[in-house]
Design a protein around this motif. Sequence first.
Motif, PDB file in Angstrom:
ATOM      1  N   PHE A 239       0.811  -1.213   0.000  1.00 50.16           N
ATOM      2  CA  PHE A 239       0.000   0.000   0.000  1.00 50.16           C
ATOM      3  C   PHE A 239       0.847   1.266   0.000  1.00 50.16           C
ATOM      4  O   PHE A 239       0.359   2.342  -0.326  1.00 50.16           O
ATOM      5  CB  PHE A 239      -0.954  -0.005   1.204  1.00 50.16           C
ATOM      6  CG  PHE A 239      -2.156  -0.868   0.994  1.00 50.16           C
ATOM      7  CD1 PHE A 239      -3.234  -0.415   0.247  1.00 50.16           C
ATOM      8  CD2 PHE A 239      -2.222  -2.151   1.526  1.00 50.16           C
ATOM      9  CE1 PHE A 239      -4.344  -1.214   0.047  1.00 50.16           C
ATOM     10  CE2 PHE A 239      -3.328  -2.960   1.327  1.00 50.16           C
ATOM     11  CZ  PHE A 239      -4.391  -2.484   0.580  1.00 50.16           C
ATOM     12  N   LEU A 240       2.111   1.124   0.377  1.00 51.91           N
ATOM     13  CA  LEU A 240       3.039   2.252   0.291  1.00 51.91           C
ATOM     14  C   LEU A 240       3.833   2.219  -1.016  1.00 51.91           C
ATOM     15  O   LEU A 240       4.810   2.957  -1.171  1.00 51.91           O
ATOM     16  CB  LEU A 240       3.997   2.232   1.493  1.00 51.91           C
ATOM     17  CG  LEU A 240       3.357   2.504   2.857  1.00 51.91           C
ATOM     18  CD1 LEU A 240       4.397   2.372   3.968  1.00 51.91           C
ATOM     19  CD2 LEU A 240       2.733   3.899   2.898  1.00 51.91           C
ATOM     20  N   ASN A 241       3.418   1.329  -1.918  1.00 49.79           N
ATOM     21  CA  ASN A 241       4.046   1.191  -3.242  1.00 49.79           C
ATOM     22  C   ASN A 241       5.517   0.784  -3.163  1.00 49.79           C
ATOM     23  O   ASN A 241       6.303   1.100  -4.067  1.00 49.79           O
ATOM     24  CB  ASN A 241       3.908   2.502  -4.033  1.00 49.79           C
ATOM     25  CG  ASN A 241       2.465   2.826  -4.375  1.00 49.79           C
ATOM     26  OD1 ASN A 241       1.697   1.935  -4.747  1.00 49.79           O
ATOM     27  ND2 ASN A 241       2.084   4.082  -4.214  1.00 49.79           N
ATOM     28  N   ASP A 242       5.871   0.083  -2.120  1.00 45.97           N
ATOM     29  CA  ASP A 242       7.240  -0.448  -2.001  1.00 45.97           C
ATOM     30  C   ASP A 242       7.184  -1.936  -2.332  1.00 45.97           C
ATOM     31  O   ASP A 242       7.236  -2.809  -1.460  1.00 45.97           O
ATOM     32  CB  ASP A 242       7.765  -0.213  -0.583  1.00 45.97           C
ATOM     33  CG  ASP A 242       9.238  -0.582  -0.449  1.00 45.97           C
ATOM     34  OD1 ASP A 242       9.788  -1.190  -1.397  1.00 45.97           O
ATOM     35  OD2 ASP A 242       9.830  -0.294   0.608  1.00 45.97           O
ATOM     36  N   ARG A 243       7.060  -2.236  -3.615  1.00 46.00           N
ATOM     37  CA  ARG A 243       6.853  -3.614  -4.043  1.00 46.00           C
ATOM     38  C   ARG A 243       8.112  -4.458  -3.841  1.00 46.00           C
ATOM     39  O   ARG A 243       8.027  -5.667  -3.638  1.00 46.00           O
ATOM     40  CB  ARG A 243       6.418  -3.646  -5.510  1.00 46.00           C
ATOM     41  CG  ARG A 243       5.058  -2.977  -5.736  1.00 46.00           C
ATOM     42  CD  ARG A 243       4.715  -2.923  -7.207  1.00 46.00           C
ATOM     43  NE  ARG A 243       4.481  -4.227  -7.769  1.00 46.00           N
ATOM     44  CZ  ARG A 243       3.335  -4.908  -7.675  1.00 46.00           C
ATOM     45  NH1 ARG A 243       2.318  -4.385  -7.027  1.00 46.00           N
ATOM     46  NH2 ARG A 243       3.209  -6.092  -8.227  1.00 46.00           N
ATOM     47  N   GLU A 244       9.275  -3.826  -3.907  1.00 47.82           N
ATOM     48  CA  GLU A 244      10.508  -4.578  -3.717  1.00 47.82           C
ATOM     49  C   GLU A 244      10.581  -5.133  -2.293  1.00 47.82           C
ATOM     50  O   GLU A 244      10.911  -6.303  -2.083  1.00 47.82           O
ATOM     51  CB  GLU A 244      11.715  -3.679  -3.995  1.00 47.82           C
ATOM     52  CG  GLU A 244      13.047  -4.394  -3.936  1.00 47.82           C
ATOM     53  CD  GLU A 244      13.226  -5.442  -5.018  1.00 47.82           C
ATOM     54  OE1 GLU A 244      14.043  -6.372  -4.833  1.00 47.82           O
ATOM     55  OE2 GLU A 244      12.551  -5.340  -6.073  1.00 47.82           O
ATOM     56  N   SER A 245      10.259  -4.297  -1.311  1.00 47.97           N
ATOM     57  CA  SER A 245      10.265  -4.764   0.082  1.00 47.97           C
ATOM     58  C   SER A 245       9.177  -5.804   0.301  1.00 47.97           C
ATOM     59  O   SER A 245       9.373  -6.779   1.047  1.00 47.97           O
ATOM     60  CB  SER A 245      10.063  -3.582   1.035  1.00 47.97           C
ATOM     61  OG  SER A 245      11.147  -2.681   0.960  1.00 47.97           O
ATOM     62  N   ALA A 246       8.013  -5.604  -0.336  1.00 46.92           N
ATOM     63  CA  ALA A 246       6.925  -6.572  -0.208  1.00 46.92           C
ATOM     64  C   ALA A 246       7.345  -7.927  -0.762  1.00 46.92           C
ATOM     65  O   ALA A 246       7.104  -8.976  -0.136  1.00 46.92           O
ATOM     66  CB  ALA A 246       5.679  -6.064  -0.935  1.00 46.92           C
ATOM     67  N   ALA A 247       7.995  -7.912  -1.940  1.00 48.12           N
ATOM     68  CA  ALA A 247       8.444  -9.171  -2.546  1.00 48.12           C
ATOM     69  C   ALA A 247       9.462  -9.869  -1.657  1.00 48.12           C
ATOM     70  O   ALA A 247       9.411 -11.090  -1.459  1.00 48.12           O
ATOM     71  CB  ALA A 247       9.049  -8.899  -3.920  1.00 48.12           C
ATOM     72  N   SER A 248      10.394  -9.094  -1.088  1.00 43.27           N
ATOM     73  CA  SER A 248      11.412  -9.678  -0.210  1.00 43.27           C
ATOM     74  C   SER A 248      10.782 -10.330   1.009  1.00 43.27           C
ATOM     75  O   SER A 248      11.161 -11.443   1.412  1.00 43.27           O
ATOM     76  CB  SER A 248      12.395  -8.590   0.220  1.00 43.27           C
ATOM     77  OG  SER A 248      13.346  -9.103   1.133  1.00 43.27           O
ATOM     78  N   ASP A 249       9.787  -9.647   1.619  1.00 45.05           N
ATOM     79  CA  ASP A 249       9.119 -10.209   2.801  1.00 45.05           C
ATOM     80  C   ASP A 249       8.350 -11.476   2.454  1.00 45.05           C
ATOM     81  O   ASP A 249       8.352 -12.452   3.224  1.00 45.05           O
ATOM     82  CB  ASP A 249       8.170  -9.176   3.412  1.00 45.05           C
ATOM     83  CG  ASP A 249       8.871  -8.270   4.412  1.00 45.05           C
ATOM     84  OD1 ASP A 249      10.067  -8.493   4.671  1.00 45.05           O
ATOM     85  OD2 ASP A 249       8.227  -7.338   4.930  1.00 45.05           O
TER      86      ASP A 249
END
Length: 365
Positions: A239-249
């Motif tokens: 939701f914060l548009n940080d898809r890279e961090s989301a993918a890593s998690d």
Amino acid sequence: MNYSDQFDSSDYQLAIEELLRNGDLNIQNENYLAAIEDYTRLLQLNPNESQAYWHRCLAWVELGNYQESIKDCTQYLKLRPDFVQGYISRAGLFKDIGNLQRAIEDCTHALSLGGLSSYWEQMAYSCRGDCYGLLNNYQAALQDYNQSIRLAPEEIKNYQKRGFIHQELENYHEAIADLTKVLRRNSEDSELVHCYHLRAGSHQSLRNWEEAIRDFTEVIRRDPTYYRAYIGRSGAYVFLNDRESAASDLETAARLSQAQGDTEGYQNAMKVMEVLGIKHRISDSDISHDDRQRPGNNKFLRIVASIWFPLVGVFLTVGFGLHLWINLALMVFLGSLNVASNPLALIGGYILLIIHALWVVFNED
């Protein structure tokens, strides 16, 4: 055999007092089996010695034998029906063995008798609140926790319990307030991982993404193997548009859940990645055997295939599984009915195959 026959009248009371004293001493020395033997011998001399039942009840608790403890507590209450604390103690034992309704009845009876100190009264409300919560009667649980906190505002555990109930009732602001009180009091308690996770969930429900990330991160700091925190934090990152961090998690969550043998957790992590359109970077060695056997991972492709070629859509979803043979059997069955001579029947049969294929795609787990 009547053990009282072994003693004359002058020694009878002395024998009882000695057995009671020995039993109490054995409890102090944590020699619970010896204490139980002492109290049992005492009750053979005098079956109406209420203290022996009560002390033996406590010894059984220490040994983890709650069934025997409940029996002794019940005998004690028959002899001392006015001992209100006994009902609350037995309620706790009933709760521990899963007999929640009996626990509620004991707490309710104790509260109806009155005369309780504030400590025991809040214990009764707290225990009954626990039982209502376990029975998913959240409104009743909330009322009892409110009473317990009113009576003992310093008892911090009740705030954590009420925070969980508030979250279940979607009272997220109230849940955050209660959980924050707990965390401020015991910020370094290693057992508060669940408390941080609960508060993170409430923040997420209120779309407080930054606060949710901070709490999920604290959970991970305290327990790096808690994969659900990675899944939760990934949602806030999205939701914060940080898809890279989301993918890593999500990748970390998938690895951890698989390492812990939690197939459901692994599938949830992978499913979230698929829904979000995040391309995972997990090596083939990290993927379970079942997932390697699945022929198609692109859901859109499988949907299109299910519409144009239902059998292909099923195969891309489950491979050579049960539903592939079901779809094939439907095709054979429709062929045996010679539906080609009837256009409407042909269309209806084809639609049936499509429905089955799409059902398989959308319910693949």
